[in-house]
Design a protein around this motif. Structure first.
Motif, PDB file in Angstrom:
ATOM      1  N   ASP A 223     -11.396   4.497  10.147  1.00 62.25           N
ATOM      2  CA  ASP A 223     -12.220   3.502   9.437  1.00 62.25           C
ATOM      3  C   ASP A 223     -11.680   3.216   8.042  1.00 62.25           C
ATOM      4  N   PHE A 224     -10.388   3.110   7.969  1.00 61.91           N
ATOM      5  CA  PHE A 224      -9.682   2.896   6.713  1.00 61.91           C
ATOM      6  C   PHE A 224      -9.421   1.397   6.581  1.00 61.91           C
ATOM      7  N   ASN A 225     -10.324   0.658   5.918  1.00 66.84           N
ATOM      8  CA  ASN A 225     -10.222  -0.796   5.877  1.00 66.84           C
ATOM      9  C   ASN A 225      -9.469  -1.327   4.658  1.00 66.84           C
ATOM     10  N   TYR A 226      -9.685  -0.694   3.540  1.00 69.88           N
ATOM     11  CA  TYR A 226      -9.068  -1.180   2.302  1.00 69.88           C
ATOM     12  C   TYR A 226      -8.654   0.000   1.438  1.00 69.88           C
ATOM     13  N   LEU A 227      -7.488  -0.095   0.846  1.00 69.36           N
ATOM     14  CA  LEU A 227      -6.984   0.983   0.004  1.00 69.36           C
ATOM     15  C   LEU A 227      -6.320   0.401  -1.237  1.00 69.36           C
ATOM     16  N   ARG A 228      -6.673   0.984  -2.363  1.00 73.22           N
ATOM     17  CA  ARG A 228      -6.015   0.633  -3.619  1.00 73.22           C
ATOM     18  C   ARG A 228      -5.425   1.900  -4.220  1.00 73.22           C
ATOM     19  N   VAL A 229      -4.118   1.873  -4.488  1.00 75.78           N
ATOM     20  CA  VAL A 229      -3.434   3.013  -5.086  1.00 75.78           C
ATOM     21  C   VAL A 229      -2.920   2.583  -6.456  1.00 75.78           C
ATOM     22  N   GLY A 230      -3.430   3.239  -7.498  1.00 76.41           N
ATOM     23  CA  GLY A 230      -3.057   2.856  -8.851  1.00 76.41           C
ATOM     24  C   GLY A 230      -2.712   4.030  -9.729  1.00 76.41           C
ATOM     25  N   LEU A 245      -6.509  -0.709   8.885  1.00 79.43           N
ATOM     26  CA  LEU A 245      -6.305  -1.185   7.518  1.00 79.43           C
ATOM     27  C   LEU A 245      -6.224  -2.713   7.485  1.00 79.43           C
ATOM     28  N   GLN A 246      -7.009  -3.310   6.609  1.00 77.07           N
ATOM     29  CA  GLN A 246      -7.021  -4.762   6.445  1.00 77.07           C
ATOM     30  C   GLN A 246      -6.417  -5.212   5.116  1.00 77.07           C
ATOM     31  N   GLY A 247      -6.620  -4.414   4.061  1.00 79.37           N
ATOM     32  CA  GLY A 247      -6.111  -4.778   2.747  1.00 79.37           C
ATOM     33  C   GLY A 247      -5.484  -3.581   2.055  1.00 79.37           C
ATOM     34  N   LEU A 248      -4.309  -3.789   1.454  1.00 78.73           N
ATOM     35  CA  LEU A 248      -3.600  -2.718   0.764  1.00 78.73           C
ATOM     36  C   LEU A 248      -3.102  -3.236  -0.580  1.00 78.73           C
ATOM     37  N   GLU A 249      -3.434  -2.518  -1.643  1.00 76.40           N
ATOM     38  CA  GLU A 249      -3.024  -2.898  -2.989  1.00 76.40           C
ATOM     39  C   GLU A 249      -2.346  -1.702  -3.649  1.00 76.40           C
ATOM     40  N   ILE A 250      -1.085  -1.878  -4.042  1.00 73.10           N
ATOM     41  CA  ILE A 250      -0.308  -0.801  -4.647  1.00 73.10           C
ATOM     42  C   ILE A 250       0.144  -1.249  -6.030  1.00 73.10           C
ATOM     43  N   LEU A 251      -0.343  -0.562  -7.044  1.00 72.65           N
ATOM     44  CA  LEU A 251      -0.008  -0.872  -8.427  1.00 72.65           C
ATOM     45  C   LEU A 251       0.443   0.423  -9.105  1.00 72.65           C
ATOM     46  N   SER A 252       1.681   0.809  -8.864  1.00 71.63           N
ATOM     47  CA  SER A 252       2.208   2.077  -9.373  1.00 71.63           C
ATOM     48  C   SER A 252       3.556   1.823 -10.045  1.00 71.63           C
ATOM     49  N   PRO A 253       3.604   1.853 -11.368  1.00 69.81           N
ATOM     50  CA  PRO A 253       4.819   1.468 -12.090  1.00 69.81           C
ATOM     51  C   PRO A 253       6.004   2.400 -11.884  1.00 69.81           C
ATOM     52  N   ARG A 254       5.758   3.648 -11.422  1.00 71.42           N
ATOM     53  CA  ARG A 254       6.855   4.595 -11.237  1.00 71.42           C
ATOM     54  C   ARG A 254       7.171   4.863  -9.775  1.00 71.42           C
ATOM     55  N   LEU A 255       6.598   4.107  -8.882  1.00 72.84           N
ATOM     56  CA  LEU A 255       6.813   4.331  -7.453  1.00 72.84           C
ATOM     57  C   LEU A 255       8.273   4.106  -7.090  1.00 72.84           C
ATOM     58  N   TYR A 270      -7.614 -11.278  12.206  1.00 71.48           N
ATOM     59  CA  TYR A 270      -8.427 -11.661  11.061  1.00 71.48           C
ATOM     60  C   TYR A 270      -7.548 -11.690   9.812  1.00 71.48           C
ATOM     61  N   ASN A 271      -8.151 -11.862   8.655  1.00 70.26           N
ATOM     62  CA  ASN A 271      -7.400 -11.904   7.408  1.00 70.26           C
ATOM     63  C   ASN A 271      -6.950 -10.504   7.011  1.00 70.26           C
ATOM     64  N   THR A 272      -5.674 -10.292   6.995  1.00 74.58           N
ATOM     65  CA  THR A 272      -5.093  -9.034   6.519  1.00 74.58           C
ATOM     66  C   THR A 272      -4.107  -9.371   5.411  1.00 74.58           C
ATOM     67  N   TRP A 273      -3.958  -8.459   4.479  1.00 71.26           N
ATOM     68  CA  TRP A 273      -3.112  -8.765   3.333  1.00 71.26           C
ATOM     69  C   TRP A 273      -2.644  -7.483   2.660  1.00 71.26           C
ATOM     70  N   PHE A 274      -1.603  -7.599   1.861  1.00 68.31           N
ATOM     71  CA  PHE A 274      -1.199  -6.495   1.001  1.00 68.31           C
ATOM     72  C   PHE A 274      -0.537  -7.055  -0.256  1.00 68.31           C
ATOM     73  N   GLN A 275      -0.606  -6.253  -1.307  1.00 68.65           N
ATOM     74  CA  GLN A 275       0.005  -6.611  -2.585  1.00 68.65           C
ATOM     75  C   GLN A 275       0.740  -5.390  -3.124  1.00 68.65           C
ATOM     76  N   ILE A 276       2.012  -5.574  -3.462  1.00 62.98           N
ATOM     77  CA  ILE A 276       2.825  -4.477  -3.980  1.00 62.98           C
ATOM     78  C   ILE A 276       3.440  -4.903  -5.307  1.00 62.98           C
ATOM     79  N   ASP A 277       3.162  -4.118  -6.333  1.00 61.01           N
ATOM     80  CA  ASP A 277       3.765  -4.337  -7.647  1.00 61.01           C
ATOM     81  C   ASP A 277       4.370  -2.995  -8.068  1.00 61.01           C
ATOM     82  N   ALA A 278       5.688  -2.854  -7.851  1.00 58.41           N
ATOM     83  CA  ALA A 278       6.360  -1.570  -8.095  1.00 58.41           C
ATOM     84  C   ALA A 278       7.765  -1.841  -8.635  1.00 58.41           C
ATOM     85  N   PRO A 279       7.895  -2.009  -9.935  1.00 57.03           N
ATOM     86  CA  PRO A 279       9.185  -2.401 -10.517  1.00 57.03           C
ATOM     87  C   PRO A 279      10.296  -1.374 -10.351  1.00 57.03           C
TER      88      PRO A 279
END
Length: 501
Positions: A223-230, A245-255, A270-279
């Motif tokens: 039952d893991f629908n949305y995860l945000r890792v910051g 999993l339907q939505g994944l957001e990763i905001l980790s500057p040192r990843l 259905y609507n599934t999405w992810f966002q990755i910001d890892a420089p």
């Protein structure tokens, strides 16, 4: 082995001569820290047996800091099918009694166990470990019921590594308890987590709860629908088998390393999405996932290695999903080493007009690895990667490949495939003027036309390395005949060298 008391008696003996004595117990005289390091190389059962040698060795066992009870179980044992006798060897109550013997003697640095026990037994064992200031805790528990997360370790101020797997699943505590917890934790691995009725789970993996976290593994979460890792210090993130999993957001500057596998499955319509910001992301593994509706990949300027593979169905080839796929591949434009898995390669090969658009960003790729069961499908992908100096082809057997082998003779198949590759010469000309190294793994006689084509038209080819497949039923003479035939092929590059393995 000579004890210290025996050694002292010999030294007091007037007839004792050091020149004639060769029985010094040099090992026992070593400091505890060195002996602990030596014992660490042994299974725990052997370490316990040393305690009968003397009082000195009994003390070493009682103060041994690394208790790995997993060494009791033979390697490769299936935890679900072990017999009753084996389960008794790793009974949680036994481990608890061993920890009780260490009270006020020595702390525990590492505790690993795979046990069959109840939730109350687990709670008792964990409380004992916390009192002994355990730093690394690796738990695998077999039980018939879903268990609650042991709360005694949440605020434990010495814990650096926590790995927990309960095959029937376990529930995390409420997020209000997770806040300001795990302040010293650097590595967290959770498997079979039940997240039903926990809507605030996305708030957990932040600096508030895990200010020192560097490694996070989440596997088989229910039952893991949305995860945000910051988490600000996070360097490695692995998410596997989270199909809901339907939505994944990763905001980790040192990843540095990201591995997402077998996710976005059940809700793909259905609507599934992810966002990755890892420089600082260096390595990305994105395999066996469904294509999401939307995605955003930002600042992947340090990306070096990328492995891509999708679980694709017909509904995934809609305009919306294909646009999302194009956006995903564009986000990998800085990749130097690129691996494309079999299903993705073969799906792309059937959509020639799309391949050129999708692979247009890959101008920095220095090494391209393609996995396939049919080499004929590679032409369209190779056209879209004209500047690759190194190509690795991994060939796997499939039902269609075996059918073609049985249906066509070697010579007939070779003749037809030679015409196919020759018809691709013009489109593949840019690649053939850049390709220097080619490795083909799983090679057989049915791939000889590709080898002939590369040797003839590879203008700057330096090394062609062929690894024969696992099927050696035709025997050594057949391979030698194949080698001899390939060595006689004309070469477009005077520097081209052949190697066989």
């Amino acid at each position: 082995m000579e004890t210290r008391s025996a050694k002292r008696r010999k030294l007091r003996n007037p007839n004792y001569s050091s020149e004639n004595y060769t029985g010094d117990d040099r090992i026992t005289d070593l400091p505890d820290a060195i002996l602990h390091h030596i014992l660490l190389l042994l299974p725990i059962k052997s370490i316990v047996q040393t305690s009968i040698l003397s009082k000195r060795w009994r003390t070493l066992w009682y103060t041994f800091p690394d208790l790995d009870f997993t060494t009791i179980i033979p390697p490769g044992t299936d935890y679900f099918t072990k017999n009753a006798n084996l389960k008794n060897l790793v009974n949680g109550n036994v481990i608890t009694r061993i920890l009780s013997l260490r009270d006020n003697l020595s702390d525990v640095r590492t505790l690993r166990f795979h046990a069959c026990m109840s939730f109350s037994g687990l709670q008792t064992l964990i409380r004992k470990a916390v009192r002994l200031r355990v730093q690394e805790l690796d738990i695998r528990v077999e039980t018939s019921d879903t268990i609650n997360f042991p709360r005694s370790i949440i605020t434990h101020d010495c814990l650096r590594v926590l790995k927990m797997k309960a095959y029937a699943g376990f529930r995390l505590p409420p997020s209000r308890l997770m806040r300001s917890a795990f302040q010293t934790l650097e590595t967290l691995s959770l498997s079979y987590v039940n997240l039903s009725n926990q809507s605030s789970v996305p708030e957990i993996f932040t600096d508030c709860s895990f200010p020192q976290l560097k490694t996070l593994h989440l596997k088989s979460c229910y039952d893991f629908n949305y995860l945000r890792v910051g988490c600000r210090l996070l360097e490695e993130l692995v998410i596997k088998r989270c199909s809901l999993l339907q939505g994944l957001e990763i905001l980790s500057p040192r990843l540095v390393t990201l591995n997402v596998s077998s996710c976005f499955g059940a809700y793909s319509i259905y609507n599934t999405w992810f966002q990755i910001d890892a420089p600082r992301l260096h390595t990305l593994i994105w395999v066996d996932n469904r294509i999401t509706s939307k995605n955003s990949m930002q600042n992947l300027v340090c990306l070096h290695e990328a492995t891509v593979g999708f679980h694709v169905t017909q509904q995934d080839l809609s305009a919306e999903r294909l646009q999302s796929l194009s956006s995903f591949l564009s986000g990998l434009s800085h990749a130097v080493f690129l691996t494309l898995e079999r299903q993705f390669v073969e799906i792309m090969s059937k959509n020639d007009p799309l391949v050129a658009v999708f692979f247009n960003p890959f101008v920095k790729v220095n090494s391209l690895e393609l996995q396939t069961s049919e080499v004929l499908c590679l032409a369209s992908v190779l056209k879209a990667c004209p500047f690759v100096p190194k190509l690795i082809i991994k060939i796997t057997n499939s039902y269609k490949r075996e059918r073609r082998r049985n249906r066509l003779s070697w010579d007939l198949s070779s003749s037809w495939e030679e015409k196919h590759w020759e018809s691709q010469t013009r489109d593949l000309k840019p690649l053939l003027h850049n390709l220097k190294v080619v490795k083909i793994q799983g090679f057989s006689e049915y791939d000889i036309s590709l080898v002939k084509f590369l040797l003839l038209h590879g203008k700057v080819l330096q090394d062609l390395i062929l690894y024969f497949g696992e099927d050696n039923s035709r025997g050594y003479p057949r391979h030698e005949k194949l080698k001899s035939r390939i060595m006689g092929f004309p070469r477009g590059s005077a520097d081209a060298k052949l190697a066989f393995h």
